[in-house]
Enzyme design. Structure first.
Site, PDB file in Angstrom:
ATOM      1  CG  ASP A 186      47.183  11.720 -55.496  1.00 24.48           C
ATOM      2  OD1 ASP A 186      46.784  12.906 -55.506  1.00 24.48           O
ATOM      3  OD2 ASP A 186      46.418  10.750 -55.364  1.00 24.48           O
ATOM      4  CE1 TYR A 205      44.000   7.811 -66.125  1.00 21.63           C
ATOM      5  CE2 TYR A 205      43.347   9.754 -64.918  1.00 21.63           C
ATOM      6  CZ  TYR A 205      44.150   8.645 -65.046  1.00 21.63           C
ATOM      7  OH  TYR A 205      45.096   8.365 -64.092  1.00 21.63           O
ATOM      8  CG  ASP A 226      45.289  10.634 -61.309  1.00 24.33           C
ATOM      9  OD1 ASP A 226      45.159  11.177 -60.193  1.00 24.33           O
ATOM     10  OD2 ASP A 226      44.629   9.634 -61.648  1.00 24.33           O
ATOM     11  CE  LYS A 262      59.143   6.024 -70.379  1.00 29.42           C
ATOM     12  NZ  LYS A 262      60.316   5.967 -69.506  1.00 29.42           N
ATOM     13  CG  ASP A 315      61.355   7.347 -66.524  1.00 31.09           C
ATOM     14  OD1 ASP A 315      61.254   8.469 -67.049  1.00 31.09           O
ATOM     15  OD2 ASP A 315      61.976   6.414 -67.074  1.00 31.09           O
TER      16      ASP A 315
END
Ligand code: NAD
Length: 354
Positions: free
Chosen positions: A250, A140, A246, A190, A222
């Site tokens: 959620d 980001y 992020d 990852k 994942d």
């Protein structure tokens, strides 16, 4: 005397911060903690008064305070203002000014609320996860290449970028949080694909060596997404990068069943920022029916992490659980046979248990 800056913000912000302060005062009195509250503007309220979403006076007060308690900012009234003036800029501005590099989101599902979860009650009842998300690094904030033609093909990219110190400080924080919980940290990456994740994993293990009482495990992102939905009780503290955090935070918030119940903390070296995860809920603002529990639990996090008052934090958390077990519900969670409570009635019921 601990200085608390309160930023009610917009929409339901005033109602929920008032409710949280009522509960905080009761817990502080019980545990002999001296708190001084001062109120500042941010978001749409600050745009209306000062023409900007985050006045310097708010930044200065926040920096000088022991902690900041925030309601929520934003609303349709300010949807058409220039992008650099949008109310939400206040949150990003505060994160930057306070150097907040970690976002902590606990997701706990007491038995009394398990039926509200989209997952099977027996799967979520008793789940208690703390997601620690890196907040100021990664993709980001990495270099960007806005879409343009390269060799005749529209192309764009964003760089995922982490340095060792950035990873060290967030994993340290996760390990320290785990010491106050069940002592287990799952580091999510990852690393089978990403170079930044390989540095993340290596650094996480080096940091964890300093915490022999903490058990560190790794998980690919994942798999973590699947495990959150299939075995949420398998997690204690989950630590991860900005992008993965992020998305996973959620996903995990949904497990709890109600957005109104979820607290958060953003932490750095100085003042911490505590706020519910939801927005300003303009559709119910001013009606006195908003669920104040997310803000009340954010206040409990403030006691634990910024004021080092773990017992007072637990007092509030237990009072919340007791009131829910008694059947008190705000409108968002109300069902036949429950005790319907307004925002303030909910806060008063919680305070009465303290
Ligand atoms: P929202 O979280 O405000 O509301 C989504 C839905 O959840 C609404 O139906 C609302 O009534 C309900 N809800 C939220 N909190 C509740 C509570 N405590 N009790 C009962 N019901 C609750 O999200 P939105 O509608 O997408 O956004 C509204 C405004 O808030 C926008 O301007 C948005 O930019 C802003 N926002 C601010 C923050 C923040 O301040 N950190 C976060 C998200 C959104």
């Amino acid at each position: 005397m601990k200085q608390i800056v309160v930023i009610p913000g917009d929409g339901i912000g005033r109602e929920i911060t008032d409710a949280a302060i009522l509960v905080l005062k009761k817990a502080a009195a019980k545990h002999n903690i001296e708190l001084a509250f001062s109120e500042y503007d941010a978001g749409g309220a600050a745009i209306d008064k000062f023409g900007e979403p985050l006045p310097q006076a708010t930044i200065d007060a926040a920096k000088a305070a022991d902690a900041v308690l925030l309601g929520a900012v934003g609303g349709p009234k300010w949807d058409s203002v220039a992008p650099h003036l949008r109310p939400e800029r206040a949150i990003l501005g505060l994160r930057k000014a306070l150097g907040l590099f970690a976002n902590l989101r606990p997701i706990s599902v007491p038995a009394s609320l398990a039926e509200y979860s989209p997952l099977k009650p027996e799967l979520v009842s008793g789940a208690d996860i703390l997601i620690v998300r890196e907040l100021t690094g990664g993709i980001y904030f990495g270099e960007k290449f806005e879409a343009q033609e390269v060799d005749g093909v529209m192309t764009a990219w964003d760089k995922e970028y982490y340095t060792r110190p950035e990873i060290e400080r967030i994993v340290e924080l996760a390990c320290q949080a785990a010491q106050k919980r069940k002592g287990k940290v799952t580091s999510v990456d990852k690393s089978n694909v990403l170079a930044s994740s390989r540095l993340w994993r290596k650094t996480a293990h080096e940091v964890a060596e300093k915490y022999p009482d903490v058990e560190l495990g790794d998980m690919y992102v994942d798999n973590a997404a699947m495990q959150l939905a299939s075995n949420p009780k398998g997690f204690d503290v989950l630590v991860t990068s900005n992008l993965f955090g992020d998305i996973l935070s959620d996903e995990a918030a949904v497990i709890g069943g109600s957005i109104g119940m979820m607290p958060s903390a953003s932490m750095g070296k100085g003042t911490g920022l505590y706020e519910p995860i939801h927005g300003s809920a303009p559709d119910i603002a001013g009606m006195g029916i908003a669920n104040p529990v997310g803000t009340i639990l954010s206040a409990a996090m403030m006691l634990r992490y910024s004021l080092d008052e773990n017992e007072a934090a637990e007092t509030i958390e237990q009072a919340v659980e007791a009131v829910l077990a008694d059947g008190y519900r705000t409108a968002d969670l109300y069902r036949e046979g429950m005790k319907k409570a307004s925002t303030m009635e909910m806060a008063e019921a919680i305070a009465a248990k303290i």
